[in-house]
Motif scaffolding. Structure first.
Motif, PDB file in Angstrom:
ATOM      1  N   SER A 131     -25.371 -53.203  62.016  1.00  0.00           N
ATOM      2  CA  SER A 131     -25.846 -54.536  61.656  1.00  0.00           C
ATOM      3  C   SER A 131     -24.656 -55.462  61.410  1.00  0.00           C
ATOM      4  CB  SER A 131     -26.709 -54.468  60.395  1.00  0.00           C
ATOM      5  OG  SER A 131     -27.155 -55.759  60.036  1.00  0.00           O
ATOM      6  N   ASN A 170     -25.142 -57.973  59.423  1.00  0.00           N
ATOM      7  CA  ASN A 170     -25.484 -58.464  58.087  1.00  0.00           C
ATOM      8  C   ASN A 170     -25.438 -57.319  57.086  1.00  0.00           C
ATOM      9  OD1 ASN A 170     -26.103 -61.135  59.013  1.00  0.00           O
ATOM     10  ND2 ASN A 170     -28.015 -60.321  59.826  1.00  0.00           N
ATOM     11  N   ARG A 200     -30.904 -55.028  56.934  1.00  0.00           N
ATOM     12  CA  ARG A 200     -31.610 -55.078  58.217  1.00  0.00           C
ATOM     13  C   ARG A 200     -32.958 -54.384  58.038  1.00  0.00           C
ATOM     14  NH1 ARG A 200     -29.307 -52.894  64.051  1.00  0.00           N
ATOM     15  NH2 ARG A 200     -31.230 -53.227  65.183  1.00  0.00           N
ATOM     16  N   LYS A 211     -26.786 -52.346  52.921  1.00  0.00           N
ATOM     17  CA  LYS A 211     -25.448 -51.778  53.059  1.00  0.00           C
ATOM     18  C   LYS A 211     -25.150 -50.901  51.851  1.00  0.00           C
ATOM     19  CE  LYS A 211     -20.671 -53.276  53.563  1.00  0.00           C
ATOM     20  NZ  LYS A 211     -19.801 -54.458  53.566  1.00  0.00           N
ATOM     21  N   LEU A 222     -26.950 -48.081  56.925  1.00  0.00           N
ATOM     22  CA  LEU A 222     -26.529 -49.321  57.571  1.00  0.00           C
ATOM     23  C   LEU A 222     -25.006 -49.306  57.705  1.00  0.00           C
ATOM     24  CD1 LEU A 222     -28.010 -52.508  57.768  1.00  0.00           C
ATOM     25  CD2 LEU A 222     -25.920 -52.733  56.490  1.00  0.00           C
TER      26      LEU A 222
END
Length: 127
Positions: A79, A81, A84, A104, A119
């Motif tokens: 990702s 970001n 996700r 994350k 992630l």
């Protein structure tokens, strides 16, 4: 439409070459030949074709690697970001998808089946 054509040409280039291909003899317009896809590619298309030749998959176009889904070997979710949304099909023949947010940090579990997902930050190379 353009993304579909870009995807097709990248997959075609990858399947023709495997991960790495020896350079094909150049066909120049001056010599009366038709330029290859590699010779005509520009921008994002050229970036994708170059990455595929190096064995990379910067835009996740190819089938992902299989992971066990355990805490030690979680499914990797790239990702750009810090979070996700992820869809888990908990059983092979199930038609329902369990959606949840993946953040994350440590690997997280699917709230339904317990499969682990992690992630991983990914940076796009284009400017």
């Amino acid at each position: 439409m353009a993304s579909r054509l870009l995807f097709r040409s990248a997959v075609r280039a990858f399947t023709r070459t495997g991960a790495v291909r020896a350079a094909a003899p150049a066909r120049y317009m001056a010599a009366g030949g038709i330029p290859s896809d590699e010779e005509q590619a520009t921008g994002l298309e050229k970036e994708i074709m170059t990455a595929l030749k190096r064995g990379e998959d910067p835009y996740n176009m190819l089938k992902p690697k299989n992971y066990k889904g355990t805490k030690e070997d979680p499914h990797i979710v790239p990702s750009v970001n810090n979070q996700r949304i992820v869809g888990c099909i908990c059983e092979e023949e199930n038609t329902a998808v369990v959606w949840f947010w993946l953040h994350k940090g440590e690997a997280q579990r699917c709230p339904n089946c317990g499969a682990h997902y992690k992630l991983v930050p990914q940076h796009h190379h284009h400017h």
